[in-house]
Design an enzyme around this catalytic site. Structure first.
Site, PDB file in Angstrom:
ATOM      1  N   ASP A   1       0.828  -1.201   0.000  1.00  0.00           N
ATOM      2  CA  ASP A   1       0.000   0.000   0.000  1.00  0.00           C
ATOM      3  C   ASP A   1       0.865   1.255   0.000  1.00  0.00           C
ATOM      4  O   ASP A   1       2.047   1.200   0.315  1.00  0.00           O
ATOM      5  CB  ASP A   1      -1.023   0.009   1.145  1.00  0.00           C
ATOM      6  CG  ASP A   1      -0.392  -0.318   2.484  1.00  0.00           C
ATOM      7  OD1 ASP A   1      -1.057  -0.968   3.292  1.00  0.00           O
ATOM      8  OD2 ASP A   1       0.778   0.083   2.718  1.00  0.00           O
TER       9      ASP A   1
ATOM     10  N   ASP B   1       1.357   5.245   1.105  1.00  0.00           N
ATOM     11  CA  ASP B   1       0.985   6.384   1.930  1.00  0.00           C
ATOM     12  C   ASP B   1       1.541   7.637   1.275  1.00  0.00           C
ATOM     13  O   ASP B   1       2.630   7.607   0.687  1.00  0.00           O
ATOM     14  CB  ASP B   1       1.564   6.235   3.338  1.00  0.00           C
ATOM     15  CG  ASP B   1       0.986   5.018   4.041  1.00  0.00           C
ATOM     16  OD1 ASP B   1      -0.185   4.701   3.781  1.00  0.00           O
ATOM     17  OD2 ASP B   1       1.710   4.382   4.831  1.00  0.00           O
TER      18      ASP B   1
ATOM     19  N   ASP C   1       9.463   6.830  12.529  1.00  0.00           N
ATOM     20  CA  ASP C   1      10.117   5.935  13.484  1.00  0.00           C
ATOM     21  C   ASP C   1      11.568   5.578  13.119  1.00  0.00           C
ATOM     22  O   ASP C   1      12.486   5.826  13.887  1.00  0.00           O
ATOM     23  CB  ASP C   1       9.264   4.687  13.759  1.00  0.00           C
ATOM     24  CG  ASP C   1       8.673   4.046  12.508  1.00  0.00           C
ATOM     25  OD1 ASP C   1       9.039   4.462  11.382  1.00  0.00           O
ATOM     26  OD2 ASP C   1       7.857   3.116  12.651  1.00  0.00           O
TER      27      ASP C   1
HETATM   28  P1  ATP Z   1       4.126  -1.799   6.447  1.00  0.00           P
HETATM   29  O1  ATP Z   1       4.873  -2.457   5.365  1.00  0.00           O
HETATM   30  O2  ATP Z   1       3.914  -2.676   7.606  1.00  0.00           O
HETATM   31  O3  ATP Z   1       2.874  -1.066   6.028  1.00  0.00           O
HETATM   32  P2  ATP Z   1       5.008   0.858   7.037  1.00  0.00           P
HETATM   33  O4  ATP Z   1       6.365   1.399   7.360  1.00  0.00           O
HETATM   34  O5  ATP Z   1       4.339   1.384   5.823  1.00  0.00           O
HETATM   35  O6  ATP Z   1       5.145  -0.690   6.997  1.00  0.00           O
HETATM   36  P3  ATP Z   1       2.750   1.878   8.449  1.00  0.00           P
HETATM   37  O7  ATP Z   1       2.194   1.456   9.756  1.00  0.00           O
HETATM   38  O8  ATP Z   1       1.935   1.729   7.227  1.00  0.00           O
HETATM   39  O9  ATP Z   1       4.119   1.100   8.293  1.00  0.00           O
HETATM   40  O10 ATP Z   1       3.202   3.392   8.621  1.00  0.00           O
HETATM   41  C1  ATP Z   1       3.564   4.240   7.548  1.00  0.00           C
HETATM   42  C2  ATP Z   1       4.695   5.179   7.969  1.00  0.00           C
HETATM   43  O11 ATP Z   1       4.272   5.999   9.056  1.00  0.00           O
HETATM   44  C3  ATP Z   1       5.944   4.479   8.483  1.00  0.00           C
HETATM   45  O12 ATP Z   1       6.788   4.097   7.419  1.00  0.00           O
HETATM   46  C4  ATP Z   1       6.556   5.530   9.354  1.00  0.00           C
HETATM   47  O13 ATP Z   1       7.230   6.494   8.607  1.00  0.00           O
HETATM   48  C5  ATP Z   1       5.339   6.179   9.983  1.00  0.00           C
HETATM   49  N1  ATP Z   1       4.945   5.542  11.242  1.00  0.00           N
HETATM   50  C6  ATP Z   1       4.062   4.527  11.413  1.00  0.00           C
HETATM   51  N2  ATP Z   1       3.933   4.192  12.700  1.00  0.00           N
HETATM   52  C7  ATP Z   1       4.753   5.005  13.386  1.00  0.00           C
HETATM   53  C8  ATP Z   1       5.062   5.164  14.756  1.00  0.00           C
HETATM   54  N3  ATP Z   1       4.504   4.381  15.679  1.00  0.00           N
HETATM   55  N4  ATP Z   1       5.963   6.132  15.099  1.00  0.00           N
HETATM   56  C9  ATP Z   1       6.526   6.928  14.156  1.00  0.00           C
HETATM   57  N5  ATP Z   1       6.270   6.814  12.856  1.00  0.00           N
HETATM   58  C10 ATP Z   1       5.398   5.883  12.455  1.00  0.00           C
HETATM   59 MG    MG Z   2       2.312   1.015   5.174  1.00  0.00          MG
END
Ligand code: ATP
Ligand code: MG
Length: 461
Positions: free
Chosen positions: A73, A75, A149
């Protein structure tokens, strides 16, 4: 040392870079394949840019693109406010309280659009342990980057110019396969303890190493996860278990010191040598299904993770004089009650788990109409998959699983022949399984709603 300290105070990075200025990478350096960027993500960034805003693909999607993986997905991050974003799209909804975001829908496809967060979180409402409760302070992009993060999750990709903006050395960490938290690890875990679970999940999923200062505080700070709302921990656990790398994640949780006392489910799973074989098989099969793009039902997964706890209690109730089926239900009640409290297991998942467990003794009744009735159970496929795991782990003789495989596939008269063969075979040799010591009574197990198509682990094979 002093130089390092002064740099820290001035907010200048150790490599001398200004943290408000990104490193800008062109195609030759990042080599992101534009074909891996979704059409809808491009539509959203383009629409925002044409309206005069900044807009980038951000976070996990950029990380995956840099690793040459097609993101699941996308963002988007922008300097437009949620209201400004909403106005630009036909199907857009502002959601969230802790973090307000906009969901932009294209058919089934959903994109999350987030406004750059500023670092005004010092004033953001926090709980008594320092956890940030709400944060809707907007700010410039470099502050947004610092709020993310891990360095590898804090890069921005502009599909229009095909450039990547990197404020925190994310590209180097991607190349070195390193997970590094942005800022002071202790402070970042205090603001949001879920980051400790995230680092473990990413390490296992990506095969990255957790950088030592990012890792060091985790065992000490692990108990902070207790203060996070159960539903959020459960969501993160589910992501972890459904990541396709569940087994690796659980091993990593253990080695990071995160498994103890904080997630009751993991205590149960990881501290039980007898159940380990069963759990390992269940997770291997789950990981295999996820990697093959097949569905996995959370109910099946949690039923597997907790089965040995149910078995133990089932035996205890029977030893105390309960009949087998009521004893099984009492055991299921006990286990579900503890886990629902701690893990916010949703009702639907708990119902699936109970159905799967309750079916198990019925697989051992191979007489009369009983096997035919079982075949009609709406959750038969899940119960049968579960039975196979029990056989494979050595809990039940393989013969029972093989018989059911044949019976399930057979037609008409063949089924009668299989039944006759099962009954002609001398009973016994099936000891060791609690369900086998006594034949269950005729009454079928209580059904607890939750009907639906036989979903098995996740449906079709
Ligand atoms: P995934 O492949 O699991 O979706 P992801 O990195 O995209 O991994 P998401 O939960 O979709 O994880 O979050 C999107 C983005 O938002 C992360 O890449 C990070 O930059 C930020 N983010 C998400 N959760 C946190 C958090 N708890 N603290 C700080 N930044 C966060
Ligand atoms: Mg994600």
């Amino acid at each position: 040392m002093i130089k390092k300290f002064i740099r820290k105070i001035l907010g200048v990075k150790e490599d001398g870079r200004d943290p408000t200025q990104p490193v800008i990478l062109g195609f030759d350096e990042h080599k992101i394949d534009p074909r891996n960027v979704s059409r809808n993500a491009i539509t959203v960034t383009q629409t925002l840019q044409e309206a005069g805003f900044q807009a980038f693909v951000v976070g996990g999607a950029v990380r995956d693109l840099l690793l040459g993986v097609k993101p699941k997905d996308f963002d988007i991050a922008t300097d437009a406010t949620p209201e400004q974003v909403k106005r630009l799209f036909r199907r857009a909804f502002i959601i969230g309280r802790r973090f307000q975001i906009v969901h932009v829908m294209f058919g089934q496809d959903l994109l999350e659009v987030t406004t750059f967060r500023g670092n005004g979180s010092d004033n953001a409402p926090k709980d008594e342990h320092g956890r940030v409760l709400r944060d809707n302070n907007f700010g410039p992009q470099h502050e947004d980057a610092a709020r993310r993060d891990f360095t590898i999750n804090a890069m921005y990709y502009d599909p229009a110019t095909q450039t990547v903006l990197d404020y925190h050395g994310g590209i180097e960490d991607i190349r070195a396969k390193t997970l590094r938290i942005i800022g002071m690890p202790e402070a970042r875990y205090r603001e949001d303890p879920v980051r400790m679970l995230r680092v473990v999940r990413f390490a296992a999923k990506l095969g990255f190493t957790i950088e030592p200062t990012t890792r060091a505080p985790i065992p000490v700070m692990a108990p902070l996860i207790d203060n996070v709302p159960a539903a959020r921990v459960f969501d993160e656990m589910l992501k972890l278990l459904l990541s396709g790398h569940a087994l690796a994640c659980l091993k990593e949780l253990r080695s990071a010191g995160l498994h103890h006392g904080l997630l009751p489910l993991l205590d149960v799973v990881l501290e039980q040598p007898i159940g380990m074989k069963f759990v390992t098989l269940a997770l291997e099969s789950t990981d295999g299904r996820v990697k093959a793009g097949k569905g996995v039902s959370p109910g099946f997964l949690f039923a597997s993770l907790l089965w040995h706890q149910v078995l133990e209690k089932w035996n205890a109730y029977r030893a105390a004089g309960e009949a087998p089926i009521p004893a099984l239900h009492l055991a299921a009640d006990d286990v579900l009650e503890t886990q629902t409290e701690n893990l916010a297991l949703q009702r639907r998942i708990a119902t699936d788990m109970r159905d799967i467990w309750a079916m198990q003794p019925r697989f051992e009744r191979r007489t009369g109409k009983a096997p035919y009735k079982l075949l009609e159970h709406p959750r038969f496929r899940a119960g049968y998959d579960f039975l196979l795991l029990r056989c494979e782990s050595g809990e039940l003789p393989g013969e029972i699983g093989e018989w059911w495989t044949a019976f399930y596939a057979a037609e008409g008269g063949e089924r009668e022949a299989l039944l006759a063969a099962a009954n002609a075979r001398p009973r016994g040799g099936e000891a060791g399984a609690p369900a086998k010591r006594k034949r269950p009574p005729r009454r079928g197990p209580r059904r607890s709603g939750g009907e639906g198509p036989a979903a098995a682990q996740g449906g079709e094979e």
